[in-house]
Design a protein around this motif. Structure first.
Motif, short mmCIF file in Angstrom:
data_model
loop_
_atom_site.label_atom_id
_atom_site.label_comp_id
_atom_site.label_asym_id
_atom_site.label_seq_id
_atom_site.Cartn_x
_atom_site.Cartn_y
_atom_site.Cartn_z
N GLU A 2 -17.55 1.52 -1.90
CA GLU A 2 -18.17 0.65 -2.89
C GLU A 2 -17.43 0.71 -4.23
OE1 GLU A 2 -20.62 -1.50 -2.87
OE2 GLU A 2 -21.52 -1.24 -0.90
N THR A 3 -16.93 1.87 -4.60
CA THR A 3 -16.19 1.99 -5.85
C THR A 3 -14.91 1.16 -5.80
OG1 THR A 3 -17.11 4.18 -6.29
CG2 THR A 3 -15.07 3.61 -7.43
N ILE A 4 -14.23 1.20 -4.66
CA ILE A 4 -13.03 0.37 -4.49
C ILE A 4 -13.41 -1.11 -4.56
CG2 ILE A 4 -11.14 -0.27 -2.94
CD1 ILE A 4 -11.38 2.61 -1.78
N GLU A 5 -14.45 -1.50 -3.82
CA GLU A 5 -14.85 -2.90 -3.78
C GLU A 5 -15.23 -3.42 -5.16
OE1 GLU A 5 -18.01 -3.29 -0.98
OE2 GLU A 5 -16.72 -3.05 0.78
N GLU A 6 -15.98 -2.62 -5.92
CA GLU A 6 -16.55 -3.10 -7.18
C GLU A 6 -15.60 -2.97 -8.37
OE1 GLU A 6 -20.35 -1.28 -7.84
OE2 GLU A 6 -21.24 -2.17 -6.04
N THR A 7 -14.63 -2.06 -8.30
CA THR A 7 -13.78 -1.82 -9.48
C THR A 7 -12.29 -1.78 -9.18
OG1 THR A 7 -13.78 0.60 -9.29
CG2 THR A 7 -15.66 -0.43 -10.45
N GLY A 8 -11.90 -1.56 -7.93
CA GLY A 8 -10.49 -1.39 -7.60
C GLY A 8 -9.97 0.01 -7.81
N VAL A 9 -10.83 0.96 -8.19
CA VAL A 9 -10.40 2.34 -8.42
C VAL A 9 -10.44 3.11 -7.11
CG1 VAL A 9 -10.94 4.50 -9.61
CG2 VAL A 9 -11.14 2.32 -10.82
N HIS A 10 -9.33 3.78 -6.78
CA HIS A 10 -9.21 4.55 -5.55
C HIS A 10 -9.60 6.00 -5.83
CE1 HIS A 10 -5.87 1.51 -4.24
NE2 HIS A 10 -7.09 1.01 -4.11
N VAL A 11 -10.75 6.39 -5.36
CA VAL A 11 -11.24 7.76 -5.50
C VAL A 11 -11.55 8.29 -4.11
CG1 VAL A 11 -13.01 9.25 -6.52
CG2 VAL A 11 -12.26 7.22 -7.74
N GLY A 12 -11.23 9.57 -3.87
CA GLY A 12 -11.53 10.17 -2.59
C GLY A 12 -10.60 9.74 -1.47
N LEU A 13 -9.43 9.22 -1.83
CA LEU A 13 -8.43 8.82 -0.85
C LEU A 13 -7.16 9.64 -1.03
CD1 LEU A 13 -8.67 4.91 -1.00
CD2 LEU A 13 -9.92 6.47 0.50
N VAL A 14 -6.44 9.83 0.06
CA VAL A 14 -5.15 10.54 0.01
C VAL A 14 -4.09 9.67 0.67
CG1 VAL A 14 -6.19 12.83 -0.08
CG2 VAL A 14 -5.73 11.78 2.13
N ASP A 15 -2.83 10.03 0.44
CA ASP A 15 -1.69 9.37 1.08
C ASP A 15 -1.41 7.98 0.52
OD1 ASP A 15 -1.36 11.61 2.79
OD2 ASP A 15 -2.89 10.80 4.12
N ASN A 16 -1.49 7.83 -0.79
CA ASN A 16 -1.02 6.63 -1.48
C ASN A 16 -1.62 5.33 -0.94
OD1 ASN A 16 0.77 8.11 -3.19
ND2 ASN A 16 2.20 8.27 -1.46
N PRO A 17 -2.89 5.09 -1.19
CA PRO A 17 -3.48 3.82 -0.74
C PRO A 17 -2.84 2.63 -1.45
CG PRO A 17 -4.94 4.99 -2.26
CD PRO A 17 -3.84 5.94 -1.92
N PRO A 18 -2.71 1.49 -0.79
CA PRO A 18 -2.06 0.33 -1.40
C PRO A 18 -2.97 -0.36 -2.40
CG PRO A 18 -2.87 -0.24 0.76
CD PRO A 18 -3.11 1.24 0.60
N ASP A 19 -2.36 -1.04 -3.36
CA ASP A 19 -3.14 -1.79 -4.35
C ASP A 19 -3.94 -2.92 -3.72
OD1 ASP A 19 -2.11 -0.18 -6.35
OD2 ASP A 19 -0.47 -1.56 -6.84
N SER A 20 -3.55 -3.34 -2.51
CA SER A 20 -4.21 -4.47 -1.84
C SER A 20 -5.55 -4.10 -1.22
CB SER A 20 -3.30 -5.01 -0.74
OG SER A 20 -3.06 -4.01 0.26
#
Length: 241
Positions: free
Chosen positions: A69-87
């Motif tokens: 939900e944080t990614i969907e609502e703001t675009g901020v990548h939290v709690g992810l590893v291994d370089n998630p893409p901006d897309s």
């Protein structure tokens, strides 16, 4: 009595500052939303079946939900590893399953980066009732421009807890009772580490506010032992939020 509360999760992303209190990632919901319309909130939403498929427990499913939900609502990548893409945000908005995107891009989940903070389950009858787990997370070292989700969020911003409370008190912003209580709690801390230590020192117990008569008035109350500096508010003002 059947419990119709919707399982949900919320993420408080904290960004330490060189001087001054940490900033929090917050969004303002659009006025068209069925719940907390026009209010400032932390990113979050309901836990869905796909979140549960990526987890071994309800708490971890809540973590997955909070990250997604944080990614969907703001675009901020939290709690992810291994370089998630901006897309990633755009792909989620396009309806791609979160699990498929993680596999496609070789991205892992760091669920333990999310620290349990609180659980709120108001019992008052509203259009929708939620049973929400709150987590804390440290902001990524590099965060690009915030991208509020169209149709759900009017804006997204980094702002201190004290600043939001000042806006609400002055009538320049709106926030619901649980958000205000959590902002007051978060305003006590000078860093993410302080907040995480405080969270670890207090139990996460379900908070269901209740009405209490005192001093000739009605108050909306919460427990006194869960780390909140303010545990009651006049019912007349609390329900306006």
């Amino acid at each position: 009595m059947e419990d119709d509360a919707i399982p949900a999760a919320t993420l408080v992303v904290m960004r330490d500052m060189a001087s001054g209190p940490p900033e929090l990632l917050m969004v303002t919901r659009t006025s068209r939303m069925a719940f907390a319309a026009g209010a400032m909130v932390f990113p979050g939403g309901r836990i869905d079946a796909a979140d549960r498929e990526l987890a071994d427990s309800h708490e971890d499913a809540a973590r997955v939900c909070a990250i997604r939900e944080t990614i969907e609502e703001t675009g901020v990548h939290v709690g992810l590893v291994d370089n998630p893409p901006d897309s990633l945000q755009d792909e989620l908005h396009a309806g791609r399953p979160f699990s498929a995107l993680l596999n496609q891009h070789g991205v892992g989940l760091d669920l333990q980066a999310l620290v349990p903070f609180a659980r709120w389950k108001p019992t008052f009858k509203h259009t929708r009732r939620f049973d929400t787990l709150f987590f804390l997370a440290r902001a990524p070292a590099e965060v690009g421009d915030l991208r509020p989700q169209a149709g759900e969020c009017e804006s997204a911003e980094w702002v201190s807890a004290a600043q939001v409370l000042e806006r609400v008190a002055a009538g320049r912003a709106a926030a619901i009772f649980p958000t205000i209580r959590n902002l007051e709690r978060l305003a006590q801390f000078g860093s993410f580490d302080e907040a995480a230590a405080h969270a670890a020192a207090h139990p996460v117990q379900t908070i269901s506010p209740w009405i209490e008569d005192a001093e000739g008035e009605q108050w909306l109350r919460i427990p006194d032992h869960l780390g909140y500096p303010v545990t009651r508010e006049r019912l007349s003002s609390a329900m306006r939020g």
